[in-house]
Write a protein that holds these residues in place. Structure first.
Motif, PDB file in Angstrom:
ATOM      1  N   ALA A   1       0.826  -1.210   0.000  1.00 33.31           N
ATOM      2  CA  ALA A   1       0.000   0.000   0.000  1.00 33.31           C
ATOM      3  C   ALA A   1       0.861   1.260   0.000  1.00 33.31           C
ATOM      4  O   ALA A   1       0.596   2.202  -0.762  1.00 33.31           O
ATOM      5  CB  ALA A   1      -0.934  -0.003   1.207  1.00 33.31           C
ATOM      6  N   LEU A   2       1.900   1.288   0.841  1.00 33.64           N
ATOM      7  CA  LEU A   2       2.769   2.471   0.895  1.00 33.64           C
ATOM      8  C   LEU A   2       3.574   2.632  -0.387  1.00 33.64           C
ATOM      9  O   LEU A   2       3.780   3.755  -0.857  1.00 33.64           O
ATOM     10  CB  LEU A   2       3.708   2.392   2.102  1.00 33.64           C
ATOM     11  CG  LEU A   2       3.065   2.596   3.467  1.00 33.64           C
ATOM     12  CD1 LEU A   2       4.081   2.382   4.580  1.00 33.64           C
ATOM     13  CD2 LEU A   2       2.441   3.984   3.565  1.00 33.64           C
ATOM     14  N   ARG A   3       4.002   1.535  -0.946  1.00 33.32           N
ATOM     15  CA  ARG A   3       4.765   1.605  -2.196  1.00 33.32           C
ATOM     16  C   ARG A   3       3.890   2.140  -3.331  1.00 33.32           C
ATOM     17  O   ARG A   3       4.340   2.934  -4.145  1.00 33.32           O
ATOM     18  CB  ARG A   3       5.324   0.230  -2.542  1.00 33.32           C
ATOM     19  CG  ARG A   3       6.254   0.232  -3.708  1.00 33.32           C
ATOM     20  CD  ARG A   3       6.930  -1.111  -3.838  1.00 33.32           C
ATOM     21  NE  ARG A   3       7.632  -1.169  -5.095  1.00 33.32           N
ATOM     22  CZ  ARG A   3       7.784  -2.242  -5.816  1.00 33.32           C
ATOM     23  NH1 ARG A   3       7.307  -3.398  -5.393  1.00 33.32           N
ATOM     24  NH2 ARG A   3       8.438  -2.202  -6.946  1.00 33.32           N
ATOM     25  N   ALA A   4       2.634   1.706  -3.356  1.00 35.58           N
ATOM     26  CA  ALA A   4       1.715   2.204  -4.379  1.00 35.58           C
ATOM     27  C   ALA A   4       1.418   3.688  -4.173  1.00 35.58           C
ATOM     28  O   ALA A   4       1.317   4.447  -5.138  1.00 35.58           O
ATOM     29  CB  ALA A   4       0.416   1.398  -4.353  1.00 35.58           C
ATOM     30  N   ALA A   5       1.299   4.095  -2.909  1.00 33.56           N
ATOM     31  CA  ALA A   5       0.964   5.491  -2.613  1.00 33.56           C
ATOM     32  C   ALA A   5       2.157   6.431  -2.772  1.00 33.56           C
ATOM     33  O   ALA A   5       2.011   7.541  -3.290  1.00 33.56           O
ATOM     34  CB  ALA A   5       0.415   5.600  -1.190  1.00 33.56           C
ATOM     35  N   LEU A   6       3.329   5.998  -2.330  1.00 36.13           N
ATOM     36  CA  LEU A   6       4.501   6.886  -2.318  1.00 36.13           C
ATOM     37  C   LEU A   6       5.453   6.656  -3.485  1.00 36.13           C
ATOM     38  O   LEU A   6       6.275   7.516  -3.787  1.00 36.13           O
ATOM     39  CB  LEU A   6       5.273   6.715  -1.001  1.00 36.13           C
ATOM     40  CG  LEU A   6       4.498   7.026   0.282  1.00 36.13           C
ATOM     41  CD1 LEU A   6       5.342   6.692   1.497  1.00 36.13           C
ATOM     42  CD2 LEU A   6       4.052   8.477   0.300  1.00 36.13           C
ATOM     43  N   GLY A   7       5.384   5.486  -4.075  1.00 42.74           N
ATOM     44  CA  GLY A   7       6.300   5.161  -5.157  1.00 42.74           C
ATOM     45  C   GLY A   7       7.709   4.893  -4.642  1.00 42.74           C
ATOM     46  O   GLY A   7       7.929   4.730  -3.448  1.00 42.74           O
ATOM     47  N   GLU A   8       8.651   4.846  -5.577  1.00 43.64           N
ATOM     48  CA  GLU A   8      10.046   4.603  -5.223  1.00 43.64           C
ATOM     49  C   GLU A   8      10.943   5.683  -5.816  1.00 43.64           C
ATOM     50  O   GLU A   8      12.107   5.436  -6.124  1.00 43.64           O
ATOM     51  CB  GLU A   8      10.479   3.225  -5.732  1.00 43.64           C
ATOM     52  CG  GLU A   8       9.787   2.075  -5.058  1.00 43.64           C
ATOM     53  CD  GLU A   8      10.318   0.736  -5.537  1.00 43.64           C
ATOM     54  OE1 GLU A   8      11.163   0.678  -6.441  1.00 43.64           O
ATOM     55  OE2 GLU A   8       9.881  -0.280  -4.990  1.00 43.64           O
ATOM     56  N   ALA A   9      10.388   6.881  -5.956  1.00 43.23           N
ATOM     57  CA  ALA A   9      11.098   7.951  -6.659  1.00 43.23           C
ATOM     58  C   ALA A   9      12.364   8.392  -5.950  1.00 43.23           C
ATOM     59  O   ALA A   9      13.361   8.684  -6.601  1.00 43.23           O
ATOM     60  CB  ALA A   9      10.161   9.145  -6.857  1.00 43.23           C
ATOM     61  N   GLY A  10      12.351   8.444  -4.647  1.00 44.58           N
ATOM     62  CA  GLY A  10      13.533   8.943  -3.948  1.00 44.58           C
ATOM     63  C   GLY A  10      13.809   8.162  -2.689  1.00 44.58           C
ATOM     64  O   GLY A  10      13.036   7.291  -2.280  1.00 44.58           O
ATOM     65  N   LEU A  11      14.920   8.507  -2.073  1.00 52.89           N
ATOM     66  CA  LEU A  11      15.333   7.834  -0.842  1.00 52.89           C
ATOM     67  C   LEU A  11      14.307   8.044   0.262  1.00 52.89           C
ATOM     68  O   LEU A  11      14.005   7.121   1.019  1.00 52.89           O
ATOM     69  CB  LEU A  11      16.713   8.332  -0.402  1.00 52.89           C
ATOM     70  CG  LEU A  11      17.272   7.725   0.875  1.00 52.89           C
ATOM     71  CD1 LEU A  11      17.444   6.217   0.719  1.00 52.89           C
ATOM     72  CD2 LEU A  11      18.583   8.380   1.248  1.00 52.89           C
ATOM     73  N   GLY A  12      13.757   9.250   0.369  1.00 53.22           N
ATOM     74  CA  GLY A  12      12.761   9.536   1.401  1.00 53.22           C
ATOM     75  C   GLY A  12      11.541   8.648   1.281  1.00 53.22           C
ATOM     76  O   GLY A  12      11.026   8.135   2.280  1.00 53.22           O
ATOM     77  N   ALA A  13      11.059   8.465   0.059  1.00 53.74           N
ATOM     78  CA  ALA A  13       9.889   7.608  -0.162  1.00 53.74           C
ATOM     79  C   ALA A  13      10.213   6.161   0.184  1.00 53.74           C
ATOM     80  O   ALA A  13       9.408   5.475   0.832  1.00 53.74           O
ATOM     81  CB  ALA A  13       9.426   7.708  -1.618  1.00 53.74           C
ATOM     82  N   ARG A  14      11.376   5.713  -0.211  1.00 49.87           N
ATOM     83  CA  ARG A  14      11.773   4.327   0.098  1.00 49.87           C
ATOM     84  C   ARG A  14      11.901   4.113   1.599  1.00 49.87           C
ATOM     85  O   ARG A  14      11.462   3.093   2.135  1.00 49.87           O
ATOM     86  CB  ARG A  14      13.088   3.988  -0.588  1.00 49.87           C
ATOM     87  CG  ARG A  14      12.965   3.839  -2.082  1.00 49.87           C
ATOM     88  CD  ARG A  14      14.290   3.497  -2.689  1.00 49.87           C
ATOM     89  NE  ARG A  14      14.196   3.396  -4.131  1.00 49.87           N
ATOM     90  CZ  ARG A  14      15.217   3.173  -4.912  1.00 49.87           C
ATOM     91  NH1 ARG A  14      16.427   3.036  -4.408  1.00 49.87           N
ATOM     92  NH2 ARG A  14      15.049   3.085  -6.215  1.00 49.87           N
ATOM     93  N   LEU A  15      12.518   5.079   2.288  1.00 49.57           N
ATOM     94  CA  LEU A  15      12.650   4.974   3.744  1.00 49.57           C
ATOM     95  C   LEU A  15      11.285   4.977   4.423  1.00 49.57           C
ATOM     96  O   LEU A  15      11.056   4.234   5.380  1.00 49.57           O
ATOM     97  CB  LEU A  15      13.521   6.104   4.288  1.00 49.57           C
ATOM     98  CG  LEU A  15      15.010   6.008   3.995  1.00 49.57           C
ATOM     99  CD1 LEU A  15      15.727   7.273   4.449  1.00 49.57           C
ATOM    100  CD2 LEU A  15      15.620   4.779   4.651  1.00 49.57           C
ATOM    101  N   ALA A  16      10.368   5.811   3.938  1.00 52.53           N
ATOM    102  CA  ALA A  16       9.018   5.867   4.516  1.00 52.53           C
ATOM    103  C   ALA A  16       8.287   4.542   4.314  1.00 52.53           C
ATOM    104  O   ALA A  16       7.598   4.065   5.227  1.00 52.53           O
ATOM    105  CB  ALA A  16       8.230   7.015   3.887  1.00 52.53           C
ATOM    106  N   VAL A  17       8.449   3.934   3.154  1.00 55.88           N
ATOM    107  CA  VAL A  17       7.803   2.647   2.880  1.00 55.88           C
ATOM    108  C   VAL A  17       8.342   1.578   3.832  1.00 55.88           C
ATOM    109  O   VAL A  17       7.569   0.828   4.454  1.00 55.88           O
ATOM    110  CB  VAL A  17       8.010   2.232   1.408  1.00 55.88           C
ATOM    111  CG1 VAL A  17       7.595   0.788   1.177  1.00 55.88           C
ATOM    112  CG2 VAL A  17       7.242   3.162   0.475  1.00 55.88           C
TER     113      VAL A  17
END
Length: 146
Positions: A89-105
């Motif tokens: 769900a988080l990957r779909a919502a935030l994507g993998e565009a940057g380090l911040g998004a990956r860390l949040a996921v």
């Protein structure tokens, strides 16, 4: 244990590298080989130590141990499902565009998994969880002085 872990890890690494191969994961599930090997070795080590303890001490309350193991395994299964679903769900919502998004996921998946494990363990009355939390709380109260 170290030799068995290394040998089994190597075998499983090669064997699992043929499964789940995609363009994004050319080595498949090879990364799971060492983790699975370590889990197998820990289980074998536990069984060997339990047998040695039983010879020395006699009865080990096997039913209580198996009951706790089943409750902890169910809590761990709930953790796994919750983490997996949260990750998706988080990957779909935030994507993998940057380090911040990956860390949040990753952080979100871990946080939800831990919360679900604790809730499931409490619901299933896992005694060892209460004991561990009590020991940690006591240690923090004393300021880590032992």
């Amino acid at each position: 244990s170290i030799v068995v872990n290394a040998a089994l890890g190597s075998v499983l690494l090669g064997w699992l590298s043929g499964y789940g191969v995609t363009a994004a994961t050319p080595r498949g599930y090879a990364h799971a080989g060492p983790a699975l090997a370590t889990s197998c070795v820990v289980l074998l080590n536990f069984l060997a130590l339990a047998l040695l303890m039983r010879r020395k001490l006699g009865r080990l309350e096997g039913r209580r141990i198996l009951s706790s193991l089943a409750r902890i395994a169910l809590s761990a299964a709930a953790l796994s499902v919750a983490s997996h679903l949260t990750y998706g769900a988080l990957r779909a919502a935030l994507g993998e565009a940057g380090l911040g998004a990956r860390l949040a996921v990753v952080a979100g998946s871990i946080a939800v998994g831990v919360a679900v494990f604790f809730a499931a363990a409490r619901l299933l009355s896992v005694r060892e969880l209460s004991m561990a939390v009590g020991a940690i709380t006591e240690r923090l109260r004393r300021g880590g002085k032992d």
